[in-house]
Scaffold this motif. Structure first.
Motif, short mmCIF file in Angstrom:
data_model
loop_
_atom_site.label_atom_id
_atom_site.label_comp_id
_atom_site.label_asym_id
_atom_site.label_seq_id
_atom_site.Cartn_x
_atom_site.Cartn_y
_atom_site.Cartn_z
N ASP A 1 54.52 76.93 -60.56
CA ASP A 1 55.57 77.87 -60.16
C ASP A 1 56.91 77.57 -60.82
O ASP A 1 57.66 78.48 -61.18
CB ASP A 1 55.72 77.84 -58.64
CG ASP A 1 56.78 78.80 -58.14
OD1 ASP A 1 57.63 78.40 -57.33
OD2 ASP A 1 56.77 79.98 -58.59
N ARG A 2 57.24 76.28 -60.97
CA ARG A 2 58.56 75.93 -61.46
C ARG A 2 58.51 75.21 -62.82
O ARG A 2 59.41 74.44 -63.14
CB ARG A 2 59.28 75.06 -60.41
CG ARG A 2 59.62 75.84 -59.15
CD ARG A 2 60.10 74.92 -58.04
NE ARG A 2 59.02 74.09 -57.52
CZ ARG A 2 59.20 73.12 -56.63
NH1 ARG A 2 60.40 72.83 -56.19
NH2 ARG A 2 58.17 72.41 -56.20
N SER B 1 62.06 78.28 -55.14
CA SER B 1 60.66 78.70 -55.24
C SER B 1 60.59 80.09 -55.86
O SER B 1 61.53 80.88 -55.73
CB SER B 1 60.00 78.73 -53.86
OG SER B 1 59.98 77.45 -53.28
#
Lengths: 113, 113
Positions: free
Chosen positions: A71-72, A29
């Motif tokens: 986020d990724r 994360s």
């Protein structure tokens, strides 16, 4: 364990066409994310890096842009490709914070014709 | 600004002989130093890193590197090279207070049987 996926592996595009390369990271994360370009199998040029969603830092003015909608997920784009955009594009991630190594995807070989 | 220099474009050694790949760096603060290896048309693989502590760091596949602060160097070494070590090697540096990872131009290592 963490993995990074980058696709496609190879791409041939005509001059003036758009580009979208995608990179996703699994198993972590809040990563730092990076796009590099490698010309002629030699040195790596940092194009963009991101420390969070919507936060993009550009290292070199050029015909490319980057976005981080999740986020990724890290996306490299162009509205109109140039011949000089040909190269080997590498996505990488590192743990948030300093002092850690970056982990690379397998790369995309882009040929603009 | 941070930068890395790899003064040798190519290093050729015979199998079984020691291998050294040179790297010098420049950063404004304390450096984090890394070595990566790249095989043709592949992403970069992490070998080892120096963050703090012992100046001699050991990594994957029998490689090690020595951090020398006074000479601002971080040379990669392997006591006995293998043909399979033939690849492109990159040194990289990150400043303590920076997210960017800067790479050298790369050194092509060829190990002959």
């Amino acid at each position: 364990s963490q993995t990074i996926h980058q696709w496609p592996a190879t791409l041939v595009q005509p001059v003036g066409s758009p580009l979208s390369l995608e990179c996703t990271v699994e198993g972590t994360s809040n990563p730092n994310l990076y796009w590099y370009r490698q010309a002629a199998g030699r040195g790596l040029q940092l194009l963009f890096y991101s420390v969070g969603i919507g936060q993009i830092s550009s290292e070199v003015p050029q015909n490319l842009s980057a976005s981080r909608p999740q986020d990724r997920q890290f996306i490299l784009s162009s509205k109109k490709l140039l011949l000089s955009d040909s190269g080997f594009y590498l996505c990488a991630w590192s743990v948030r914070g300093g002092g850690t190594e970056a982990f690379f995807g397998q790369g995309t070989r882009l040929t603009v014709v | 600004a941070q930068s890395v220099a790899q003064p040798e474009d190519q290093v050729n050694v015979a199998e079984g002989n020691p291998l050294t790949v040179k790297c010098t760096y420049s950063v404004s603060g304390n450096p984090y130093l890394f070595w990566y290896v790249q095989y043709p048309n592949r992403g970069l693989q992490f070998l080892l890193k120096y963050i703090t502590g012992d100046n001699l760091v050991k990594g994957s596949y029998g490689f090690e590197a020595e951090f020398n602060k006074s000479q601002t160097s971080f040379h990669l070494k392997k006591p006995s090279a293998l043909v399979s070590d033939s690849a492109l090697y990159f040194c990289a540096v990150r400043d303590l207070n920076d997210y960017k990872l800067s790479f050298g131009a790369g050194t092509t290592v060829t190990v002959r049987a």
